[in-house]
Design a protein around this motif. Sequence first.
Motif, mmCIF file in Angstrom:
data_model
loop_
_atom_site.group_PDB
_atom_site.id
_atom_site.type_symbol
_atom_site.label_atom_id
_atom_site.label_comp_id
_atom_site.label_asym_id
_atom_site.label_seq_id
_atom_site.Cartn_x
_atom_site.Cartn_y
_atom_site.Cartn_z
ATOM 1 N N GLU A 15 0.836 -1.208 0.000
ATOM 2 C CA GLU A 15 0.000 0.000 0.000
ATOM 3 C C GLU A 15 0.871 1.259 0.000
ATOM 4 O O GLU A 15 0.600 2.214 -0.746
ATOM 5 C CB GLU A 15 -0.916 -0.008 1.218
ATOM 6 N N ALA A 16 1.919 1.261 0.820
ATOM 7 C CA ALA A 16 2.802 2.429 0.890
ATOM 8 C C ALA A 16 3.499 2.672 -0.442
ATOM 9 O O ALA A 16 3.654 3.822 -0.877
ATOM 10 C CB ALA A 16 3.828 2.231 2.007
ATOM 11 N N ALA A 17 3.908 1.589 -1.107
ATOM 12 C CA ALA A 17 4.569 1.736 -2.403
ATOM 13 C C ALA A 17 3.616 2.315 -3.446
ATOM 14 O O ALA A 17 3.980 3.211 -4.218
ATOM 15 C CB ALA A 17 5.109 0.387 -2.870
ATOM 16 N N LEU A 18 2.378 1.834 -3.457
ATOM 17 C CA LEU A 18 1.391 2.350 -4.405
ATOM 18 C C LEU A 18 1.049 3.805 -4.097
ATOM 19 O O LEU A 18 0.852 4.615 -5.009
ATOM 20 C CB LEU A 18 0.120 1.492 -4.368
ATOM 21 N N ALA A 19 0.967 4.137 -2.813
ATOM 22 C CA ALA A 19 0.645 5.514 -2.427
ATOM 23 C C ALA A 19 1.732 6.494 -2.832
ATOM 24 O O ALA A 19 1.463 7.683 -3.031
ATOM 25 C CB ALA A 19 0.407 5.590 -0.916
ATOM 26 N N SER A 20 2.955 5.997 -2.984
ATOM 27 C CA SER A 20 4.070 6.861 -3.387
ATOM 28 C C SER A 20 4.209 6.947 -4.908
ATOM 29 O O SER A 20 5.254 7.337 -5.415
ATOM 30 C CB SER A 20 5.369 6.360 -2.776
ATOM 31 N N ARG A 21 3.130 6.556 -5.607
ATOM 32 C CA ARG A 21 3.070 6.653 -7.071
ATOM 33 C C ARG A 21 4.006 5.674 -7.762
ATOM 34 O O ARG A 21 4.467 5.926 -8.891
ATOM 35 C CB ARG A 21 3.378 8.076 -7.545
ATOM 36 N N THR A 22 4.321 4.559 -7.130
ATOM 37 C CA THR A 22 5.114 3.529 -7.789
ATOM 38 C C THR A 22 4.317 2.939 -8.945
ATOM 39 O O THR A 22 3.142 2.598 -8.786
ATOM 40 C CB THR A 22 5.478 2.422 -6.786
ATOM 41 N N SER A 23 4.956 2.815 -10.112
ATOM 42 C CA SER A 23 4.227 2.318 -11.279
ATOM 43 C C SER A 23 4.084 0.806 -11.273
ATOM 44 O O SER A 23 3.109 0.271 -11.809
ATOM 45 C CB SER A 23 4.945 2.753 -12.570
ATOM 46 N N ALA A 24 5.034 0.088 -10.658
ATOM 47 C CA ALA A 24 4.958 -1.373 -10.647
ATOM 48 C C ALA A 24 5.713 -1.913 -9.441
ATOM 49 O O ALA A 24 6.738 -1.372 -9.035
ATOM 50 C CB ALA A 24 5.531 -1.956 -11.934
#
Length: 404
Positions: A258-267
């Motif tokens: 979730e934290a990675a996705l919230a930081s705008r990680t594309s994949a």
Amino acid sequence: MNELISLDSTRAREARLSKAIGNTGFWLLTGIGSLFVLGAVAAGFTIGLWVALLLIAPAIVCYLPAIWWKRQLSVVPPIGKNLDGRLSVDVLARLKPGTPQQPQTMLMALNGHWQTSFILDHLLLTRDMVLPQLSTETAQLGQALQIAATLADHNNSAAIEPGFIVAGLLMTTPAIGQMLVQFKAQSGDIEAIANWLGRNLEEERLAKKRTFGGIGRDWAFGFTPLLDRFGHNVSLSIARHGAHFGWLTHSDGVLAIEAALASRTSAIALIGPDGIGKTNSVYALAQRLIEGNTNRNLAYHQVITLSATDITSNARGPGDLEHIMISLANEAAHAGHVILFFDDAQLFFADAPGAFDATQILLSIVQSGAVPMIFALAPNDYQRLKTRNQSLAGLLTPVVLQEL
């Protein structure tokens, strides 16, 4: 007699009345009231209004206690922080006024409740084994109730449930600890099983409060025929069928994704050996997102898992695989609020039966950042990807799952 629990309080009386009426009494009162209403309607058309009014009166007399039981007595919500206000309705309903308040009588009162069986069965104990070991001192019951209150607080329970009290009784009895050692167990197992029960109770409470964003969320998702054909919408399945992943939604792995996705990680490369729970972790993440229990930018996003086998089975000629993959990515990007999940992602990076090498296609999609993606990979598969295509592997944010 010095009493720890006031059984003359309003809550205690309501709990006993709740048990006396019960679910059977509720339906009986409701049924009788409905018969009087039907009789009143029939009388109004055939005999006269005054007869109908006479029949409505007993219907109201039946409905009022039924409503009171349903809304108040069946629950008897906790009040305040003191012992009398926090004991659950199941505990208060089983305690009889005038009975000595001590560990032995408490266990006898709670005997037969499913939470009591949960605690004892998991410790391989029976009531007949435990009862003789318990004290007859009121002071020791007080210690057990203090531990039960602590267990309730630890498990976010406003009410002190029967299982917590049983655990408290066992934890304050030295002979029980010695008995557990003989069974190759230890006293700490009592608290662990009580917390296990607490997690189950919390999951039940949360399940009753779950919401999934409403019809506006579904309209905002858009028209996705290709994703519906080649993918499986995990989020909508959870919303429709009531799947619940409980404590896993708060695990370190799920929060890291979730934290990675919230930081705008594309994949994301979700890395872990087979059986560690990569798929379940993504499903638990899908539950958090569809409930809106997350970062505002991720709330109500839907997770769609893609199958390499389904895609390859629908490819009829040269270039079909590339066309399907690009079309799926475009549809997901156009719909918005979509996260693509590649379970068994190694099947998208290998040229074998039931698999295909989509490395270059996925590289361009990941570089565009149009749609977030999660790739579930075993450690050796991730290393193989890094060897074969460093460009794609370098764009993936690794999240390594640890043994729970």
